[in-house]
Design an enzyme around this catalytic site. Sequence first.
Site, PDB file in Angstrom:
ATOM      1  N   CYS A  81      40.086 154.781  15.320  1.00  7.81           N
ATOM      2  CA  CYS A  81      41.790 153.973  15.352  1.00  7.81           C
ATOM      3  C   CYS A  81      42.945 155.011  15.594  1.00  7.81           C
ATOM      4  CB  CYS A  81      42.045 153.398  14.106  1.00  7.81           C
ATOM      5  SG  CYS A  81      40.118 152.647  13.151  1.00  7.81           S
ATOM      6  N   ARG A 115      35.035 146.921  14.459  1.00  8.40           N
ATOM      7  CA  ARG A 115      36.103 146.867  16.006  1.00  8.40           C
ATOM      8  C   ARG A 115      35.350 145.880  17.010  1.00  8.40           C
ATOM      9  NH1 ARG A 115      38.393 152.281  15.401  1.00  8.40           N
ATOM     10  NH2 ARG A 115      37.148 153.297  14.162  1.00  8.40           N
TER      11      ARG A 115
END
Length: 219
Positions: free
Chosen positions: A59, A136
């Site tokens: 991330c 995601r």
Amino acid sequence: MNDRIADACPLVPLASSLKIGDEAPDFTARTTQGDFTLSSLRGRWVILFSHPADFTPVCTSEFIAMARAVPQFEAMDCALVGLSVDSLPAHLAWLEAIRSRFGVTISFPVIEDPSLAIARAYGMLDLDARNSATVRAAYFIDPHGIVRVITWYPATVGRSVAEMLRVLAALQRVERGDVMTPEGWIPGADVVLPAGQTHEDIMAAGPDWFMNMSRDTEA
Ligand code: BEZ
């Protein structure tokens, strides 16, 4: 939280059936840049993207790349909006850690979604996951508030910002004209013309009638 989502929360299934072509569910939420209402961005493209967790390596790599590409997204009139189930204090601490460690300022808002209301409404949750981390997911939303592309990646695979920019450019190109974009299209490359609808059209198009490529008049 916007009434529409708040009211719908008990009814929103864990797996949303949100599809491309649907209106993006509106919401108001706390973010790293204050309260944010999605519909306030009508008239612009928006990429709403979720990440599984703050302070995680994949991330962090995505956020750094996205922050560096903000000028390119802005040039395409596209706002980036991040989201995870982490709290606002966690988001703020993580963004400050990215700034101090990597010298990168995250200039787009990052939504806190601890109740999972937005994640549920959009279908950002992996039903097989053992925790509440969102996958995601990314939603490309057009200036009318319609979802045009949805991508889902596993937590362990980072997205490509270059591909996000390419997809956005392709969406904007097909929006402007009566063309489609072939595999791997980038601005300036040949486009696909719609297949003919009549026998005469097909005869006129010749042997490539089923894949009618053309120089892009915008190139
Ligand atoms: C990461 O961003 O590195 C990550 C997040 C959740 C699970 C696995 C990896």
